[in-house]
Scaffold this motif. Structure first.
Motif, PDB file in Angstrom:
ATOM      1  N   LYS A  87      18.768  61.284  18.105  1.00  0.00           N
ATOM      2  CA  LYS A  87      18.819  62.583  17.419  1.00  0.00           C
ATOM      3  C   LYS A  87      17.535  63.360  17.660  1.00  0.00           C
ATOM      4  O   LYS A  87      17.537  64.592  17.689  1.00  0.00           O
ATOM      5  N   GLU A  88      16.449  62.639  17.816  1.00  0.00           N
ATOM      6  CA  GLU A  88      15.122  63.205  18.071  1.00  0.00           C
ATOM      7  C   GLU A  88      14.411  62.212  18.986  1.00  0.00           C
ATOM      8  O   GLU A  88      14.978  61.181  19.324  1.00  0.00           O
ATOM      9  N   ASP A  89      13.213  62.506  19.411  1.00  0.00           N
ATOM     10  CA  ASP A  89      12.463  61.523  20.187  1.00  0.00           C
ATOM     11  C   ASP A  89      12.415  60.242  19.352  1.00  0.00           C
ATOM     12  O   ASP A  89      12.047  60.273  18.172  1.00  0.00           O
ATOM     13  N   THR A  90      12.818  59.134  19.955  1.00  0.00           N
ATOM     14  CA  THR A  90      13.030  57.898  19.208  1.00  0.00           C
ATOM     15  C   THR A  90      12.454  56.705  19.957  1.00  0.00           C
ATOM     16  O   THR A  90      12.542  56.635  21.182  1.00  0.00           O
ATOM     17  N   VAL A  91      11.875  55.782  19.204  1.00  0.00           N
ATOM     18  CA  VAL A  91      11.360  54.532  19.748  1.00  0.00           C
ATOM     19  C   VAL A  91      12.146  53.401  19.096  1.00  0.00           C
ATOM     20  O   VAL A  91      12.300  53.375  17.867  1.00  0.00           O
ATOM     21  N   CYS A  92      12.650  52.503  19.910  1.00  0.00           N
ATOM     22  CA  CYS A  92      13.412  51.358  19.408  1.00  0.00           C
ATOM     23  C   CYS A  92      12.832  50.061  19.951  1.00  0.00           C
ATOM     24  O   CYS A  92      12.198  50.039  21.001  1.00  0.00           O
ATOM     25  N   MET A  93      13.086  49.004  19.213  1.00  0.00           N
ATOM     26  CA  MET A  93      12.837  47.663  19.707  1.00  0.00           C
ATOM     27  C   MET A  93      14.182  47.184  20.249  1.00  0.00           C
ATOM     28  O   MET A  93      15.196  47.274  19.553  1.00  0.00           O
ATOM     29  N   GLU A  94      14.180  46.735  21.492  1.00  0.00           N
ATOM     30  CA  GLU A  94      15.407  46.368  22.189  1.00  0.00           C
ATOM     31  C   GLU A  94      15.406  44.866  22.450  1.00  0.00           C
ATOM     32  O   GLU A  94      14.386  44.294  22.828  1.00  0.00           O
ATOM     33  N   LEU A  95      16.550  44.236  22.238  1.00  0.00           N
ATOM     34  CA  LEU A  95      16.700  42.811  22.480  1.00  0.00           C
ATOM     35  C   LEU A  95      17.967  42.597  23.288  1.00  0.00           C
ATOM     36  O   LEU A  95      19.042  43.075  22.899  1.00  0.00           O
ATOM     37  N   THR A  96      17.848  41.909  24.417  1.00  0.00           N
ATOM     38  CA  THR A  96      19.020  41.639  25.247  1.00  0.00           C
ATOM     39  C   THR A  96      19.889  40.576  24.589  1.00  0.00           C
ATOM     40  O   THR A  96      19.428  39.811  23.727  1.00  0.00           O
ATOM     41  N   ALA A  97      21.136  40.499  25.006  1.00  0.00           N
ATOM     42  CA  ALA A  97      22.050  39.481  24.487  1.00  0.00           C
ATOM     43  C   ALA A  97      21.501  38.088  24.761  1.00  0.00           C
ATOM     44  O   ALA A  97      21.551  37.208  23.896  1.00  0.00           O
ATOM     45  N   THR A  98      20.945  37.880  25.935  1.00  0.00           N
ATOM     46  CA  THR A  98      20.357  36.581  26.279  1.00  0.00           C
ATOM     47  C   THR A  98      19.156  36.293  25.391  1.00  0.00           C
ATOM     48  O   THR A  98      18.999  35.183  24.876  1.00  0.00           O
ATOM     49  N   GLY A  99      18.313  37.293  25.177  1.00  0.00           N
ATOM     50  CA  GLY A  99      17.154  37.133  24.305  1.00  0.00           C
ATOM     51  C   GLY A  99      17.567  36.813  22.882  1.00  0.00           C
ATOM     52  O   GLY A  99      16.965  35.965  22.217  1.00  0.00           O
ATOM     53  N   LEU A 100      18.628  37.474  22.400  1.00  0.00           N
ATOM     54  CA  LEU A 100      19.126  37.206  21.059  1.00  0.00           C
ATOM     55  C   LEU A 100      19.600  35.765  20.949  1.00  0.00           C
ATOM     56  O   LEU A 100      19.282  35.070  19.981  1.00  0.00           O
ATOM     57  N   GLN A 101      20.339  35.314  21.930  1.00  0.00           N
ATOM     58  CA  GLN A 101      20.838  33.936  21.913  1.00  0.00           C
ATOM     59  C   GLN A 101      19.672  32.951  21.852  1.00  0.00           C
ATOM     60  O   GLN A 101      19.706  31.984  21.094  1.00  0.00           O
ATOM     61  N   GLN A 102      18.641  33.203  22.622  1.00  0.00           N
ATOM     62  CA  GLN A 102      17.469  32.314  22.634  1.00  0.00           C
ATOM     63  C   GLN A 102      16.764  32.323  21.280  1.00  0.00           C
ATOM     64  O   GLN A 102      16.371  31.269  20.773  1.00  0.00           O
TER      65      GLN A 102
END
Length: 107
Positions: A71-86
Motif C-alpha cells: 500500500k506504501e513503501d513497505t519492508v517485510c521479513m521474508e521466509l521461504t517454505a524450505t526455511g520455514l520447514q527447517q
C-alpha cells in the motif's frame, strides 16, 4: 544466522499474485500491505506492521488465493517454505505457536 531475509517493496508493488505457487511467507516490519480478491481485484484486507501473511498457502504447499500489494513503501521479513520447514523442525515451541494460530483462524 536468521532464516528470514529483509525485503523492501515500493508502494504499489506486488509481493505475489493469486495463482502463483506459494513459496514464501512474510511478516510486515514497516509499512502496509493490501490483499486483493483473486476474482474481483477488490481489497479485502489491509495488514500493517507486525502482521504475518502468506503462511497458510506455504504450509499447505498450495497456490496463492489472493494478490498482495504494498500500500506504501513497505519492508517485510521474508521466509521461504524450505526455511520455514527447517525452523519448525528445530523449534518445537515455534511449531506449536504457528499451528495454534492456524487452528484459531479456522473458527
Amino acid at each position: 544466522m536468521s532464516a528470514f531475509a529483509e525485503v523492501s517493496f515500493a508502494a504499489g508493488a506486488h509481493l505475489f499474485e493469486a495463482g502463483q505457487a506459494a513459496d514464501k511467507l512474510y511478516i510486515i516490519k514497516q509499512g502496509s500491505v493490501e490483499l486483493l480478491d483473486s476474482r474481483s481485484g477488490q481489497i479485502f484486507a489491509t495488514l500493517s506492521a507486525g502482521q504475518p501473511f502468506g503462511e497458510q498457502a506455504v504450509l499447505s504447499g498450495g497456490v496463492r488465493s489472493a494478490t498482495a500489494r504494498a500500500k506504501e513503501d513497505t519492508v517485510c521479513m521474508e521466509l521461504t517454505a524450505t526455511g520455514l520447514q527447517q525452523v519448525l523442525e528445530k523449534e518445537s515451541e515455534l511449531s506449536r505457536i504457528v499451528f495454534r494460530a492456524l487452528l484459531l483462524q479456522l473458527y
